[in-house]
Enzyme design. Sequence first.
Site, PDB file in Angstrom:
ATOM      1  N   GLU A 174      50.763  81.513  60.803  1.00  0.00           N
ATOM      2  CA  GLU A 174      51.110  82.540  59.826  1.00  0.00           C
ATOM      3  C   GLU A 174      52.197  83.432  60.424  1.00  0.00           C
ATOM      4  O   GLU A 174      52.372  83.498  61.638  1.00  0.00           O
ATOM      5  CB  GLU A 174      49.878  83.387  59.466  1.00  0.00           C
ATOM      6  CG  GLU A 174      48.751  82.593  58.827  1.00  0.00           C
ATOM      7  CD  GLU A 174      47.548  83.454  58.514  1.00  0.00           C
ATOM      8  OE1 GLU A 174      47.665  84.689  58.684  1.00  0.00           O
ATOM      9  OE2 GLU A 174      46.509  82.917  58.121  1.00  0.00           O
ATOM     10  N   HIS A 175      52.909  84.125  59.562  1.00  0.00           N
ATOM     11  CA  HIS A 175      53.974  85.004  60.044  1.00  0.00           C
ATOM     12  C   HIS A 175      53.382  86.183  60.804  1.00  0.00           C
ATOM     13  O   HIS A 175      52.325  86.711  60.447  1.00  0.00           O
ATOM     14  CB  HIS A 175      54.824  85.510  58.873  1.00  0.00           C
ATOM     15  CG  HIS A 175      55.622  84.430  58.206  1.00  0.00           C
ATOM     16  ND1 HIS A 175      56.646  83.766  58.836  1.00  0.00           N
ATOM     17  CD2 HIS A 175      55.540  83.892  56.953  1.00  0.00           C
ATOM     18  CE1 HIS A 175      57.168  82.878  58.010  1.00  0.00           C
ATOM     19  NE2 HIS A 175      56.508  82.934  56.860  1.00  0.00           N
ATOM     20  N   THR A 176      54.087  86.584  61.856  1.00  0.00           N
ATOM     21  CA  THR A 176      53.623  87.722  62.641  1.00  0.00           C
ATOM     22  C   THR A 176      53.661  88.991  61.793  1.00  0.00           C
ATOM     23  O   THR A 176      54.536  89.152  60.931  1.00  0.00           O
ATOM     24  CB  THR A 176      54.509  87.891  63.892  1.00  0.00           C
ATOM     25  OG1 THR A 176      53.988  88.935  64.710  1.00  0.00           O
ATOM     26  CG2 THR A 176      55.930  88.239  63.509  1.00  0.00           C
TER      27      THR A 176
END
Length: 541
Positions: A174-176
């Site tokens: 997942e995106h940070t």
Amino acid sequence: MVGPGSTTAPSNGSVVVSTRFTLMFEVFAEMNTTSPVCRWSELYGEHGWYLISVQSVSDQHTRGISCTHSVDKAPVNSYIPLLVAFAILVAVTLMYFLGSFVSKLQCTEEYCHLLQHKCCFLVFHHDNSASESTRTEVGKPKRRRLLSLDTFRGLSLTVMVFVNYGGGGYWFFEHTPWNGLTIADLVMPWFVFILGTSVALAFSAMLRRGVTRIQLLRKMMWRTIVLLAIGVFFLNYGPADGPLSWSWARIPGVLQRLGFTYFTVALMQTCFSVKDVEKYQNGNWWAPVREIVLYWPEWIIIAVLETIWLCLTFLLLVPGCPRGYLGPGGIGDDGKYPNCTGGAAGYIDKWLLGEDHIYHYPTCKELYKTTQPFDPEGVLGTINSVVMAFFGLQAGKITLLYRKQPLSILKRFLIWAVLLGIISAILTKCTQNEGFIPVNKNLWSLSFVTTLSCFSFILLGLMFYVIDVKNWWGGQPFIYPGMNSFFVYVGHSILGSYFPFNWEMKFPDSHAEPLFQDLLGTSLWVFVAYFLYRKKFFLKI
């Protein structure tokens, strides 16, 4: 809180905590105190039960508060499904290369000829030479197609499909939330880098075929319009959203950013490309760096664009926010700037596009409890997207200028990677949050661009050596989605919520079923791309 000597009855409570990040806990004896009596940090495992006990301690020797924490129920090992999937992938890869090796043995060829099984011959020799296969399937171009670029594009797209489908529920897919990098943060910049490289190669080929610059201008304008239209009107909503309404339609998006980025680098290449670069190989002192000198107007344009980004980011006065603020807002920075999410980037998007037309669920919303909309594909970040594509354009020029000297291509890729890596180290001070400009995908910060461009030069160089120079690998299976990237991207975006790409899971809280679902969905698109490759169908715009 029950303090020493207090007669208040003790109480119990339960709370669900995140297992994605290391959490810091602090216990204060009184509401107005600034020094905690207990402090610890820990990364908790999934589905575990943890007991934290805060008690008053009062005896003849000590008087105060003690904190203890223990495990009531051991957490599960959430990485077992991922390890199993990785083991299966390694086994399939080894079997593929073993089959390829066996197919090249003389005894195998003699046996196939002896049995006169044409199908057997085709199976064993289909991947014998990647360049032969591609030229047979796609045609016989005058110049050999750069298979490593198609493979790099296909790898980026395959990972993008996987993370868009959920990545098995693992946090690193997942995106940070704000600063830093995860695997999901790599794919979009790679795709932008590849876009720039493709522009250099494609426009050079068209100019050699006699296509005029006016024709190139019409072609790139049409492609830009199509990308923008599909991004705004086709991928902006799903069937469950009902009819598209302008009151809430999101204007920025992935295809929109790609469209503007493509238009800018393609326009530069159309206006300033050099048809006959062979005559500049010798006789000039600047011949070793001719890929830079010959295109000096483009460098000036990029320098101006980056100056604009730096000035707007660090000098623009944003109401209620400090100059040059690059934080997430919300409870970040001790809650001092709750409405400053993204600083100048967020402010510009809200001013130009309106709050109703940008993204309302940024990745920082959950962790930092932000209330402001923020679009990771916003206006200011698109400037640095152009810079990223320009580095890819540079890779394409190097490939064209030194196509007969593979070692020179690899050397220049390595030089660019080292230079960009040094710039990233200076900008970030080799830290996640303490540098001058942290690596941030939401903002597409300058350090984010230089870091991912460094990775791109290294990865493309490795693929170029393995695939195009040594012919050790044909790029399978990534080359198939790489040659039909637009079809796969649009298709997976539209059909991602339908069976067999998605279904109501029986065990959604585990990783096994979500990982199986996401891997299956991704594999199906790779198979679709392979089928279209065999049918010689390539969707172009």
